[in-house]
Motif scaffolding. Structure first.
Motif, PDB file in Angstrom:
ATOM      1  N   GLU A 178       0.813  -1.210   0.000  1.00 11.98           N
ATOM      2  CA  GLU A 178       0.000   0.000   0.000  1.00 11.98           C
ATOM      3  C   GLU A 178       0.851   1.266   0.000  1.00 11.98           C
ATOM      4  OE1 GLU A 178      -3.077   0.370  -0.411  1.00 11.98           O
ATOM      5  OE2 GLU A 178      -3.949  -1.606  -0.091  1.00 11.98           O
ATOM      6  N   ALA A 179       2.011   1.221   0.659  1.00 11.72           N
ATOM      7  CA  ALA A 179       2.819   2.443   0.774  1.00 11.72           C
ATOM      8  C   ALA A 179       3.273   2.961  -0.571  1.00 11.72           C
ATOM      9  CB  ALA A 179       4.035   2.172   1.661  1.00 11.72           C
ATOM     10  N   ARG A 180       3.319   2.092  -1.578  1.00 15.25           N
ATOM     11  CA  ARG A 180       3.748   2.545  -2.897  1.00 15.25           C
ATOM     12  C   ARG A 180       2.684   3.397  -3.578  1.00 15.25           C
ATOM     13  NH1 ARG A 180       6.966  -2.267  -6.006  1.00 15.25           N
ATOM     14  NH2 ARG A 180       8.063  -3.170  -4.234  1.00 15.25           N
ATOM     15  N   TYR A 181       1.454   3.296  -3.135  1.00 13.04           N
ATOM     16  CA  TYR A 181       0.343   3.875  -3.882  1.00 13.04           C
ATOM     17  C   TYR A 181      -0.342   5.016  -3.133  1.00 13.04           C
ATOM     18  CZ  TYR A 181       1.239  -0.184  -6.723  1.00 13.04           C
ATOM     19  OH  TYR A 181       1.861  -1.111  -7.517  1.00 13.04           O
ATOM     20  N   LEU A 182       0.338   5.598  -2.175  1.00 10.86           N
ATOM     21  CA  LEU A 182      -0.191   6.771  -1.498  1.00 10.86           C
ATOM     22  C   LEU A 182       0.116   8.013  -2.335  1.00 10.86           C
ATOM     23  CD1 LEU A 182       0.990   5.947   2.114  1.00 10.86           C
ATOM     24  CD2 LEU A 182      -1.279   5.560   1.136  1.00 10.86           C
ATOM     25  N   PRO A 183      -0.752   9.011  -2.323  1.00 14.97           N
ATOM     26  CA  PRO A 183      -0.458  10.241  -3.072  1.00 14.97           C
ATOM     27  C   PRO A 183       0.804  10.925  -2.553  1.00 14.97           C
ATOM     28  CG  PRO A 183      -2.778  10.156  -2.414  1.00 14.97           C
ATOM     29  CD  PRO A 183      -2.085   9.055  -1.683  1.00 14.97           C
ATOM     30  N   LEU A 184       1.573  11.461  -3.483  1.00 12.66           N
ATOM     31  CA  LEU A 184       2.720  12.284  -3.098  1.00 12.66           C
ATOM     32  C   LEU A 184       2.258  13.660  -2.629  1.00 12.66           C
ATOM     33  CD1 LEU A 184       5.366  11.636  -5.917  1.00 12.66           C
ATOM     34  CD2 LEU A 184       5.202  10.561  -3.674  1.00 12.66           C
ATOM     35  N   GLY A 185       1.148  14.098  -3.152  1.00 17.34           N
ATOM     36  CA  GLY A 185       0.635  15.421  -2.816  1.00 17.34           C
ATOM     37  C   GLY A 185      -0.663  15.677  -3.539  1.00 17.34           C
ATOM     38  N   PHE A 186      -1.123  16.921  -3.458  1.00 17.92           N
ATOM     39  CA  PHE A 186      -2.400  17.307  -4.054  1.00 17.92           C
ATOM     40  C   PHE A 186      -2.247  18.665  -4.746  1.00 17.92           C
ATOM     41  CE2 PHE A 186      -5.211  14.168  -2.088  1.00 17.92           C
ATOM     42  CZ  PHE A 186      -4.401  13.701  -1.052  1.00 17.92           C
ATOM     43  N   VAL A 187      -3.030  18.870  -5.783  1.00 15.49           N
ATOM     44  CA  VAL A 187      -3.133  20.179  -6.428  1.00 15.49           C
ATOM     45  C   VAL A 187      -4.611  20.538  -6.499  1.00 15.49           C
ATOM     46  CG1 VAL A 187      -1.029  19.864  -7.777  1.00 15.49           C
ATOM     47  CG2 VAL A 187      -3.228  19.165  -8.749  1.00 15.49           C
ATOM     48  N   PRO A 188      -4.936  21.833  -6.574  1.00 13.38           N
ATOM     49  CA  PRO A 188      -6.342  22.226  -6.660  1.00 13.38           C
ATOM     50  C   PRO A 188      -7.011  21.580  -7.878  1.00 13.38           C
ATOM     51  CG  PRO A 188      -4.984  24.118  -6.163  1.00 13.38           C
ATOM     52  CD  PRO A 188      -4.045  23.010  -6.485  1.00 13.38           C
ATOM     53  N   GLN A 189      -8.217  21.081  -7.654  1.00 11.72           N
ATOM     54  CA  GLN A 189      -8.977  20.435  -8.729  1.00 11.72           C
ATOM     55  C   GLN A 189      -9.800  21.475  -9.491  1.00 11.72           C
ATOM     56  OE1 GLN A 189      -9.304  18.384 -11.068  1.00 11.72           O
ATOM     57  NE2 GLN A 189      -9.605  16.496  -9.872  1.00 11.72           N
ATOM     58  N   ARG A 227       3.714  13.640   5.725  1.00 13.35           N
ATOM     59  CA  ARG A 227       4.230  14.658   4.805  1.00 13.35           C
ATOM     60  C   ARG A 227       3.280  15.844   4.770  1.00 13.35           C
ATOM     61  NH1 ARG A 227       4.727  10.017   1.787  1.00 13.35           N
ATOM     62  NH2 ARG A 227       3.237  10.646   0.195  1.00 13.35           N
ATOM     63  N   ARG A 228       3.852  17.021   4.588  1.00 12.91           N
ATOM     64  CA  ARG A 228       3.038  18.227   4.539  1.00 12.91           C
ATOM     65  C   ARG A 228       2.200  18.266   3.270  1.00 12.91           C
ATOM     66  NH1 ARG A 228       7.383  22.793   5.162  1.00 12.91           N
ATOM     67  NH2 ARG A 228       8.421  21.354   3.713  1.00 12.91           N
ATOM     68  N   PRO A 229       1.015  18.830   3.335  1.00 10.77           N
ATOM     69  CA  PRO A 229       0.214  18.960   2.119  1.00 10.77           C
ATOM     70  C   PRO A 229       0.868  19.906   1.134  1.00 10.77           C
ATOM     71  CG  PRO A 229      -0.789  20.197   3.915  1.00 10.77           C
ATOM     72  CD  PRO A 229       0.341  19.388   4.516  1.00 10.77           C
ATOM     73  N   THR A 230       0.675  19.659  -0.148  1.00  9.58           N
ATOM     74  CA  THR A 230       1.280  20.520  -1.164  1.00  9.58           C
ATOM     75  C   THR A 230       0.395  21.717  -1.486  1.00  9.58           C
ATOM     76  OG1 THR A 230       0.278  19.171  -2.888  1.00  9.58           O
ATOM     77  CG2 THR A 230       2.502  18.589  -2.225  1.00  9.58           C
ATOM     78  N   VAL A 231      -0.798  21.767  -0.934  1.00  6.09           N
ATOM     79  CA  VAL A 231      -1.701  22.890  -1.135  1.00  6.09           C
ATOM     80  C   VAL A 231      -2.093  23.425   0.231  1.00  6.09           C
ATOM     81  CG1 VAL A 231      -3.926  23.625  -2.050  1.00  6.09           C
ATOM     82  CG2 VAL A 231      -2.592  21.904  -3.270  1.00  6.09           C
ATOM     83  N   PRO A 232      -1.916  24.730   0.475  1.00  7.48           N
ATOM     84  CA  PRO A 232      -2.316  25.284   1.779  1.00  7.48           C
ATOM     85  C   PRO A 232      -3.754  24.926   2.093  1.00  7.48           C
ATOM     86  CG  PRO A 232      -1.083  26.901   0.515  1.00  7.48           C
ATOM     87  CD  PRO A 232      -1.352  25.740  -0.403  1.00  7.48           C
ATOM     88  N   GLY A 233      -3.965  24.364   3.270  1.00  2.00           N
ATOM     89  CA  GLY A 233      -5.304  23.970   3.657  1.00  2.00           C
ATOM     90  C   GLY A 233      -5.722  22.617   3.113  1.00  2.00           C
ATOM     91  N   GLY A 234      -4.863  21.985   2.336  1.00  2.13           N
ATOM     92  CA  GLY A 234      -5.178  20.673   1.780  1.00  2.13           C
ATOM     93  C   GLY A 234      -5.029  19.582   2.819  1.00  2.13           C
ATOM     94  N   PRO A 235      -5.416  18.356   2.460  1.00  2.97           N
ATOM     95  CA  PRO A 235      -5.344  17.256   3.416  1.00  2.97           C
ATOM     96  C   PRO A 235      -3.899  16.908   3.767  1.00  2.97           C
ATOM     97  CG  PRO A 235      -5.906  16.467   1.223  1.00  2.97           C
ATOM     98  CD  PRO A 235      -5.970  17.953   1.160  1.00  2.97           C
ATOM     99  N   VAL A 236      -3.695  16.437   5.007  1.00  2.00           N
ATOM    100  CA  VAL A 236      -2.375  15.993   5.436  1.00  2.00           C
ATOM    101  C   VAL A 236      -2.115  14.626   4.841  1.00  2.00           C
ATOM    102  CG1 VAL A 236      -0.944  15.368   7.415  1.00  2.00           C
ATOM    103  CG2 VAL A 236      -2.501  17.326   7.561  1.00  2.00           C
ATOM    104  N   LEU A 237      -0.922  14.432   4.291  1.00  2.00           N
ATOM    105  CA  LEU A 237      -0.595  13.182   3.609  1.00  2.00           C
ATOM    106  C   LEU A 237      -0.116  12.127   4.590  1.00  2.00           C
ATOM    107  CD1 LEU A 237       1.336  14.675   0.590  1.00  2.00           C
ATOM    108  CD2 LEU A 237      -1.065  14.070   0.743  1.00  2.00           C
TER     109      LEU A 237
END
Length: 775
Positions: free
Chosen positions: A89-100, A196-206
């Motif tokens: 599972e650890a291989r398939y976690l998101p690295l981060g997020f960008v606004p949709q 890991r810190r979210p890549t978008v301010p206010g985004g979900p914590v990774l």
């Protein structure tokens, strides 16, 4: 053995709309990465998204499965995997997020994005780069995007090539870009234990994820995409990490409408001064090159906190001023900025340099020479990042069809001095496949010619972007009504809708059939595919793979039979494609999201599924008949049930002489190649060819056309240098027995399996020994 940077890379071609026989721009891609890859094709549906939502960005994974993301598509849900595939599972976690964005288009993808429902198409080629970066979540990782996710975001959000380039460039600059090598250069260690810190301010914590990074490979730091759209434009896009690892440099150049461009694992964009209608570039590219000492007389200072926009550097008269006042003299004389010279990687080792040069250059030359032989480009020039060698694009002498591009992707330099079906390395029967050399511990350094079609190709496709509706649909329907559903009419009619001609596994052994990105499903033959599970009755990949490997036993004799099967199948597929294209065009006229439109598209999907199943069945028959026809080293023919004709295929004299056949009874282990082997005299290539200017059209003075060569898989007119050729088998005139039985080996029926294997007119007669056996 020596492997070139980007050795697992791909070949990509872009065709302008006026160079295309159907009036639509086209792009191609052959995925030659090999390895334990995920060979599925997945359809990602269109979707609406709530305001303030975020899009997950995943690590580039090359193994199976490449992605676990049920929120993206049903095909990426865990429960769709075949039994036995339980990834970490650890291989398939998101690295981060960008606004949709509010709405995303539906599209089809493999490891890279392929095409979306509104006609944006793209192909990929990994490129060597001087710069590298690591993905977020591993040691010292700073970049969010690999090329796989970057290409898919573009398909989700864009209908045009310009939009795709701007979108990918902006995301890579803002969030960082690490290339496409993560799947092969990542060791997944213990989780770091820290979110890991979210890549978008206010985004979900990774959540925690992979933590160890092997390092940077120059061969896979850069990437190129060839991109086209229904609006009629084709572009080439380059991207590389910047010198900080937290951003990117990129450039894009439009392919002239009447020309063709090629990318073969190295950057090809040079100067980029034509203006935004023809060229785009990241604002930081020149500054990064100056800081690294790759452009200009001195490195530039560190980048400002907020770099000026390109529009701020243009005077009222349209003059690009850069860092000087409008009308002021240049501070120092500089040549036009060359993106490839600045960021393209050149190995320091002399042998590595030569391999890198021809690994790329020979394919560029071959495509250009097949389409524009009158230019007489020099195959010995190669690709040189620091000095222009071949032009960015050329005008083909004839309009280019999708079928022509398919045939080019089946090429091994047939009919040239670099013909991989000739010479000692091809064996007695001319296999073009060359596996790896002696390994990393080998003391023999060198390389094989890099063909366009390779044994490790996973798939290839030709994507026809289509033309804007509704005129194309009307013209196509009228052509079909007037001329009937013939292959000729079908090829003339095609072009209105976006069509992806897809071939599983290696092109020279595969069949190509259409896919329609507007259809909301993918045929089972492409969706249900796994390299680790042999399933030839369902999977197109596994139907083709046995044919490919069996051809290696006697390629020179089997290839014409396979080529005949390919011609028959693709002729009928053109008719099927035109019929389905009209159905897709008609479905588009129905109200969006209506039950009628959904049902119409589903009906097309069912017919497409049936068509692909027929292709799989046809290739299973082809493999079975090849097994029977070439059983035990003979060329066999079933005369009637229980009786077959065996025709012995003799080894050629030149090969026998070089394996010690004439030195029996000397022990085979003591036999060395004869010193009298007749090969062309080796001529050491010039490292930097003289008189190579920006135009790059270097004439090869000893290059002259010869009559058509029947061994050419592409059917192109071969051209050989005026020097001694590789030794060929001494072939006597056709025996009367072969001629007498030739009619038995043909079939008058178009659709019976026996027609698939009719011996083509260009099958060379070898010494034959005939015997009739009762089975």
């Amino acid at each position: 053995a020596l492997l070139a940077p980007g050795v697992d890379g791909c070949t990509a071609i872009a065709v302008g709309k006026d160079a295309s026989s159907n009036g639509s721009p086209m792009v191609t891609h052959s995925d030659d990465s090999g390895g334990a890859a995920d060979i599925r094709v997945v359809r990602v549906p269109a979707a609406d998204h709530a305001g303030g939502s975020h899009r997950p960005v995943y690590l580039s994974i090359g193994t199976f499965p490449r992605l676990l993301a049920p929120e993206r598509a049903p095909g990426y849900a865990r429960d769709t995997l075949m039994p036995g595939n339980m990834p970490e599972e650890a291989r398939y976690l998101p690295l981060g997020f960008v606004p949709q964005v509010a709405h995303t288009y539906g599209y089809i993808d493999a490891d890279y994005g392929i095409s979306n429902e509104v006609g944006l198409v793209m192909g990929e080629s990994t490129c060597s780069s001087k710069l590298g970066a690591a993905p977020i979540g591993v040691n010292n990782g700073t970049a969010l995007f690999g090329i796989e996710e970057l290409s898919k975001v573009a398909l989700e959000r864009c209908a045009t090539a310009r939009c795709a380039i701007s979108t990918m460039g902006a995301l890579a600059e803002e969030y960082g870009y690490y290339g496409g090598a993560a799947a092969f250069n990542t060791i997944y260690g213990e989780p770091t234990g820290e979110p890991r810190r979210p890549t978008v301010p206010g985004g979900p914590v990774l959540p925690v994820g992979p933590s160890k990074w092997e390092g940077f490979d120059h061969g896979e730091g850069g990437e190129a995409l060839v991109i086209a759209d229904r609006a009629g434009e084709a572009w080439v896009f380059h991207v590389s990490p910047d010198d900080t690892g937290k951003s990117a440099v990129w450039a894009a150049k439009r392919v002239p409408d009447n020309e063709v461009s090629v990318v073969a694992n190295n950057f090809v964009i040079r100067a980029c001064e034509e203006g935004p209608e023809w060229c785009m570039r990241s604002t930081n590219a020149i500054d990064v090159a100056r800081r690294m000492g790759w452009y200009g007389v001195s490195p530039s200072p560190a980048p400002p906190a907020s770099p000026p926009r390109r529009s701020d550097l243009i005077a009222s008269n349209g003059e690009f001023t850069g860092d000087r006042e409008a009308g002021a003299p240049m501070k120092h004389a500089e040549p036009a900025f060359d993106f490839t010279a600045a960021f393209g990687f050149e190995p320091a080792d002399i042998i590595d340099l030569q391999v890198n040069r021809y690994y790329t250059g020979r394919r560029i030359w071959r495509v250009f020479d097949l389409l524009a032989p009158g230019l007489r480009l020099d195959p010995a020039t190669g690709h040189i990042p620091t000095r222009p060698a071949y032009p960015f694009s050329v005008q083909p002498e004839k309009k280019v069809s999708a079928q022509r591009l398919i045939n080019i992707h089946r090429d091994h330099y047939e009919g040239t001095p670099y013909d991989l079906t000739r010479g000692l390395a091809s064996g007695p029967f001319g296999t073009p496949n060359r596996y790896s050399g002696g390994g990393f511990n080998s003391k023999v350094r060198g390389a094989w010619e890099r063909a366009i079609s390779m044994h490790r190709s996973l798939f290839a496709f030709v994507a026809v972007a289509g033309r804007p509706p509704p005129a194309a649909a009307t013209v196509s329907v009228s052509l079909l009504e007037e001329e009937g559903k013939s292959a000729k009419a079908s090829k003339r009619a095609a072009g209105g809708e976006t069509v992806v001609w897809f071939g599983a596994d290696t092109p020279h052994a595969s069949f190509f059939s259409p896919l329609f990105p507007a259809v909301e499903s993918v045929p089972n033959a492409l969706r249900l595919a796994n390299e680790a599970i042999y399933n030839p009755s369902v999977s197109a990949w596994w139907a083709v793979s046995p044919v490919k490997y069996f051809m290696d036993l006697n390629y020179r004799y089997m290839q014409p039979f396979v080529a005949s099967a390919q011609a028959d199948w693709e002729e009928s597929a053109a008719v099927t494609s035109a019929e389905l294209e009209q159905a897709v065009a008609a479905a588009r006229l129905l109200p969006s999201n209506s039950d009628e439109r959904t049902a119409a598209m589903a009906a097309v999907g069912e017919k497409l599924d049936t068509h692909w199943d027929e292709g799989v069945a046809r290739w299973n028959i082809l493999f079975a008949e090849l097994m029977v026809r070439f059983r035990s080293g003979y060329l066999n023919h079933i005369l009637q049930p229980g009786n077959n004709l065996e025709m012995s295929i003799a080894y050629p004299d030149w090969w026998l002489a070089n394996v010690g056949f004439d030195r029996f009874p000397q022990p085979p282990a003591m036999v060395a190649a004869t010193p009298s082997l007749m090969l062309p005299q080796y001529k050491a290539p010039i490292l930097i060819p003289p008189n190579v200017g920006p135009a790059g059209a270097v004439a090869w003075s000893s290059y002259a056309p010869l009559p058509p060569n029947n061994d050419s898989a592409t059917g192109a007119e071969p051209r050989l240098p005026l020097e001694s050729a590789l030794p060929l088998a001494a072939l006597p005139p056709a025996s009367s027995a072969l001629l007498a039985f030739s009619t038995l080996l043909r079939s008058s029926s178009r659709c019976t399996p026996s027609r698939l294997l009719r011996p083509p007119r260009f099958l060379h007669p070898a010494p034959l020994f005939l015997s009739l056996h009762s089975l």
